[in-house]
Design a protein around this motif. Structure first.
Motif, short mmCIF file in Angstrom:
data_model
loop_
_atom_site.label_atom_id
_atom_site.label_comp_id
_atom_site.label_asym_id
_atom_site.label_seq_id
_atom_site.Cartn_x
_atom_site.Cartn_y
_atom_site.Cartn_z
N UNK A 74 0.85 -1.19 0.00
CA UNK A 74 0.00 0.00 0.00
C UNK A 74 0.89 1.24 0.00
N UNK A 75 0.45 2.27 -0.73
CA UNK A 75 1.21 3.52 -0.84
C UNK A 75 0.39 4.67 -0.29
N UNK A 76 1.03 5.54 0.47
CA UNK A 76 0.33 6.68 1.05
C UNK A 76 -0.22 7.61 -0.03
N UNK A 77 0.56 7.85 -1.08
CA UNK A 77 0.09 8.74 -2.14
C UNK A 77 -1.18 8.20 -2.79
N UNK A 78 -1.21 6.89 -3.03
CA UNK A 78 -2.40 6.29 -3.64
C UNK A 78 -3.62 6.39 -2.72
N UNK A 119 -4.16 8.65 -0.31
CA UNK A 119 -4.61 10.03 -0.22
C UNK A 119 -5.38 10.44 -1.47
N UNK A 120 -4.94 9.97 -2.64
CA UNK A 120 -5.59 10.35 -3.89
C UNK A 120 -6.94 9.66 -4.04
N UNK A 129 -8.86 8.05 -1.63
CA UNK A 129 -9.82 8.20 -0.53
C UNK A 129 -9.99 9.63 -0.05
N UNK A 130 -9.18 10.53 -0.60
CA UNK A 130 -9.30 11.93 -0.20
C UNK A 130 -8.87 12.21 1.22
N UNK A 131 -7.93 11.44 1.74
CA UNK A 131 -7.46 11.62 3.12
C UNK A 131 -6.22 12.52 3.16
N UNK A 132 -5.98 13.12 4.32
CA UNK A 132 -4.77 13.89 4.53
C UNK A 132 -3.61 12.97 4.88
N UNK A 133 -2.41 13.54 5.11
CA UNK A 133 -1.23 12.72 5.39
C UNK A 133 -1.38 11.82 6.62
N UNK A 134 -1.88 12.37 7.73
CA UNK A 134 -2.01 11.57 8.94
C UNK A 134 -3.11 10.52 8.81
#
Length: 240
Positions: free
Chosen positions: A29-33, A35-36, A38-43
């Motif tokens: 799993x990738x954080x960038x994917x 966030x893009x 699911x529309x979530x912020x970094x945390x």
């Protein structure tokens, strides 16, 4: 130091590495994917990634760990968000999974030495470290990192093995009088448990690295199962 280790990246936000990575959470799993999609912020995205890792411990992680031998040395590079170590269960469950797989595990907690500029920040670092120790329930090695970047090392040395009276005096001088009882309680907590002490890490000094590595080896009992090498001596034929 001629020791073979395997680096495991558990930070889904990592971008690049200057060393080989044996296992990488970004393959799962990738954080960038996140966030893009699911529309979530970094945390929020990071928490989602770690929950996804927790759901795949028996699949992705177990399959990866099966590639290593009993005496292999793995270093898990974790994200830096303190909530993962203080009160949410993801990393605790991850640690329990490693234990069930018969890994000897210890936590190495890094605190930036440049952060320790006064006693209030030192106590804050101690409380964060203590909360991680309580949450993970592991042998713990606390390290003051980046000592090679500290200009005045005397200021840091006061906090490596500090006296409780010194800490309380310094804390009372920097805090308002109404915090006196709280200050005393905090210092007593640190002193009573005698668990929060920091080892200085200076990457320019091999002796510093060796000493810290020896502390970690002791925590995980590394090398204790190795066969003892015994040199054979021929018996003296003339002996009685």
């Amino acid at each position: 130091m001629r020791r073979t280790i395997h680096i495991v990246n558990l930070d889904p936000a990592a971008e690049s590495f200057d060393y080989p990575v044996a296992m990488d959470i970004r393959e799962l799993v990738s954080l960038d994917d996140v966030m893009e999609e699911l529309g979530l912020g970094p945390n929020g995205g990071l928490m989602y990634c770690m929950e996804h890792l927790e759901e795949n411990l028996d699949d992705w992680l177990t399959d990866e760990l099966d590639n290593y031998l009993d005496d292999d040395y793995l270093v898990f590079d974790c994200p830096g968000q303190i909530e993962l170590f203080s009160h949410v269960p993801m990393l605790r469950n991850f640690v329990d999974h490693l234990k069930r797989k018969n890994f000897n595990v210890c936590a190495v907690y890094l605190l930036d030495s440049q952060f320790i500029t006064d006693v209030t920040k030192f106590i804050s670092g101690c409380m964060a470290s203590l909360s991680a120790m309580v949450q993970l329930e592991l042998p713990h090695v606390n390290i003051l990192s980046k000592m090679d970047l500290v200009t005045n090392k005397r200021d840091i040395e006061d906090y490596l093995n500090p006296e409780p009276r010194f800490l309380l005096s310094e804390l009372n001088q920097r805090m308002a009088p109404q915090f006196g009882k709280l200050n005393k309680a905090l210092i007593e907590l640190v002193d009573e448990y005698s668990m929060v002490s920091f080892l200085p890490l200076d990457l320019r000094k091999e002796s510093s690295i060796r000493y810290i590595l020896s502390q970690i080896d002791n925590c995980i009992q590394f090398g204790e199962d190795a066969d003892v090498k015994v040199k054979d001596f021929e018996e003296d034929e003339d002996a009685d």
